[in-house]
Write a protein that holds these residues in place. Structure first.
Motif, PDB file in Angstrom:
ATOM      1  N   GLY A   1       0.787  -1.222   0.000  1.00 49.17           N
ATOM      2  CA  GLY A   1       0.000   0.000   0.000  1.00 49.17           C
ATOM      3  C   GLY A   1       0.819   1.272   0.000  1.00 49.17           C
ATOM      4  N   HIS A   2       1.838   1.346   0.840  1.00 47.22           N
ATOM      5  CA  HIS A   2       2.625   2.578   0.940  1.00 47.22           C
ATOM      6  C   HIS A   2       3.339   2.890  -0.373  1.00 47.22           C
ATOM      7  CE1 HIS A   2       5.131   5.730   2.665  1.00 47.22           C
ATOM      8  NE2 HIS A   2       6.154   5.161   2.055  1.00 47.22           N
ATOM      9  N   PHE A   3       3.940   1.869  -0.979  1.00 45.81           N
ATOM     10  CA  PHE A   3       4.671   2.107  -2.220  1.00 45.81           C
ATOM     11  C   PHE A   3       3.715   2.393  -3.381  1.00 45.81           C
ATOM     12  CE2 PHE A   3       8.520  -0.538  -0.633  1.00 45.81           C
ATOM     13  CZ  PHE A   3       8.990   0.572   0.060  1.00 45.81           C
ATOM     14  N   LEU A   4       2.561   1.728  -3.402  1.00 47.76           N
ATOM     15  CA  LEU A   4       1.576   2.009  -4.446  1.00 47.76           C
ATOM     16  C   LEU A   4       1.070   3.452  -4.333  1.00 47.76           C
ATOM     17  CD1 LEU A   4      -0.220   1.053  -6.791  1.00 47.76           C
ATOM     18  CD2 LEU A   4      -1.891   0.266  -5.072  1.00 47.76           C
ATOM     19  N   HIS A   5       0.843   3.898  -3.111  1.00 49.20           N
ATOM     20  CA  HIS A   5       0.376   5.272  -2.894  1.00 49.20           C
ATOM     21  C   HIS A   5       1.450   6.272  -3.321  1.00 49.20           C
ATOM     22  CE1 HIS A   5      -0.451   8.930  -0.440  1.00 49.20           C
ATOM     23  NE2 HIS A   5      -1.684   8.671  -0.827  1.00 49.20           N
ATOM     24  N   THR A   6       2.709   5.997  -2.985  1.00 46.83           N
ATOM     25  CA  THR A   6       3.801   6.882  -3.393  1.00 46.83           C
ATOM     26  C   THR A   6       3.870   6.981  -4.910  1.00 46.83           C
ATOM     27  OG1 THR A   6       5.071   6.322  -1.411  1.00 46.83           O
ATOM     28  CG2 THR A   6       6.287   7.282  -3.255  1.00 46.83           C
ATOM     29  N   LEU A   7       3.786   5.833  -5.589  1.00 42.47           N
ATOM     30  CA  LEU A   7       3.827   5.821  -7.047  1.00 42.47           C
ATOM     31  C   LEU A   7       2.653   6.596  -7.630  1.00 42.47           C
ATOM     32  CD1 LEU A   7       5.044   4.752  -9.719  1.00 42.47           C
ATOM     33  CD2 LEU A   7       3.600   2.713  -9.429  1.00 42.47           C
ATOM     34  N   SER A   8       1.466   6.373  -7.080  1.00 35.02           N
ATOM     35  CA  SER A   8       0.255   6.983  -7.630  1.00 35.02           C
ATOM     36  C   SER A   8       0.231   8.494  -7.452  1.00 35.02           C
ATOM     37  CB  SER A   8      -0.978   6.365  -6.957  1.00 35.02           C
ATOM     38  OG  SER A   8      -2.161   7.001  -7.364  1.00 35.02           O
ATOM     39  N   THR A   9       0.726   8.978  -6.332  1.00 38.44           N
ATOM     40  CA  THR A   9       0.609  10.405  -6.025  1.00 38.44           C
ATOM     41  C   THR A   9       1.845  11.220  -6.407  1.00 38.44           C
ATOM     42  OG1 THR A   9       1.387  10.021  -3.748  1.00 38.44           O
ATOM     43  CG2 THR A   9      -1.006   9.988  -4.148  1.00 38.44           C
TER      44      THR A   9
END
Length: 371
Positions: free
Chosen positions: A282-290
């Motif tokens: 979740g944390h890395f996906l959120h970083t990538l997305s934002t």
């Protein structure tokens, strides 16, 4: 299927925005102010599934199966290549049902030709499907996910689980690459770990609650959202790891952990509780997305640097030393562990116990001051 994969990503990102504290916060290290350690001597290597990883955390399985998720996988694979960490695919169920989705998964290997890549299938996949998934990614290992709670809430989910153990055993025996059995965020109990070991499984990711909640995701996809009472189902990763210590090492698989990992301290906590490596989604996906790919690469590099420093902070030179760190469990985590028979007091005295075992004559009793 493609629409469902896109929905999963969108709903997972929504959850990340509302994420707060979880049971990793109930694990504290006792601070000792004179450690015999230096950050530049920190050795973070770990042995997982027949290979030595330079870093004890990895990009855990997230997605694939649509054009949008294929682009996410391309960027995740690039980040894994640039930082040298392992990566797992999301479930290849979409590919096994529709070969036209192959490239959305295959990109994990084409963008990361020399990295450690894990394929991922569900427990219903037959041997032909399993081999197709492994071959597509030229995978170094295979994750098989157990997701009873998710399937129960999923509108189009499976409802028959009684054959899963037989399928697992057959796959482990037939496959040439290591098999890692993982939950999807609801935890693996000691009874499950012991049974997996009996089926020949040598690696398991306890994947506990506290991160992306697939019961919540699937409930949001239901017209009546009538399974909201299952949100929060299961055990956390810290609870699973602590409870797994009740089993002799020879009676359970080697452990990985994931579920609610937000920063390098959570990685260190999981490693100190017995995990060989820690999956992050979740944390890395959120970083990538934002923030984009460059920000994700920078974030992973930051985690790598901080893990070296944190290892020295708790007085350790390598990951094996973490087994002797003193851990305090609090709140609901402590209550759960005590009810399940975990000796939480022993976790708080591990350094002293190890010192007494190695040098019994030099360990004096701690003096009690009477008011």
């Amino acid at each position: 299927m493609s629409n469902r994969k896109d929905e999963h990503v969108a709903l997972a990102l929504q959850q990340h925005g509302s994420a707060g504290r979880n049971e990793f916060d109930l694990v504290r290290f006792v601070h000792h102010a004179l450690p015999d350690s230096d950050s530049d001597r920190s050795d973070l290597r770990t042995d997982v599934a027949g290979a030595t990883w330079n870093w004890p955390f990895y990009l855990n399985g997230m997605t694939g199966g649509s054009t949008r998720t294929g682009e996410i996988n391309r960027q995740l694979a690039t980040a894994a290549r640039e930082t040298g960490i392992a990566i797992a695919a999301g479930s290849l169920s979409a590919y096994l049902k529709d070969a036209s989705t192959a490239e959305s998964f295959r990109v994990l290997r084409t963008e990361n030709p020399h990295g450690f890549v894990m394929a991922n299938v569900n427990a219903n996949a037959d041997l032909d499907g399993v081999r197709r998934a492994v071959d597509l990614l030229e995978a170094n290992a295979l994750q098989i996910h157990l997701n009873v709670a998710q399937e129960t809430v999923m509108p189009e989910g499976d409802r028959a689980f009684g054959h899963w153990a037989q399928m697992l055993e057959r796959t482990v025996q037939a496959l040439d690459v290591p098999v890692i059995v993982k939950e999807v965020g609801f935890g693996l109990s000691p009874q499950t770990l012991q049974r997996l070991h009996g089926l020949g499984v040598q690696w398991a990711d306890v994947s506990g609650r506290g991160g992306t909640d697939f019961a919540r995701i699937e409930n949001a996809r239901r017209p009546g959202t009538d399974y909201d009472y299952l949100i929060g189902w299961g055990q956390s990763a810290p609870a699973c790891l602590a409870e797994a210590s009740l089993l002799p090492a020879a009676q359970r698989p080697h452990l990985l952990a994931s579920g609610g990992v937000r920063h390098p301290l959570d990685v260190l906590r999981a490693l100190a509780l017995g995990a060989r490596a820690v999956g992050v989604s979740g944390h890395f996906l959120h970083t990538l997305s934002t923030q984009g790919l460059d920000a994700l690469i920078a974030e992973i590099h930051r985690w790598q640097a901080q893990l070296r420093q944190l290892l020295a902070l708790v007085g350790c030179t390598n990951l094996a030393d973490l087994a002797h760190t003193d851990l305090l469990l609090g709140g609901e985590l402590r209550e759960y562990c005590e009810l399940r028979g975990v000796d939480v007091a022993a976790l708080a005295q591990r350094q002293r116990t190890a010192a007494a075992r190695c040098h019994p004559a030099t360990v004096a009793p701690i003096e009690t001051i009477t008011p």
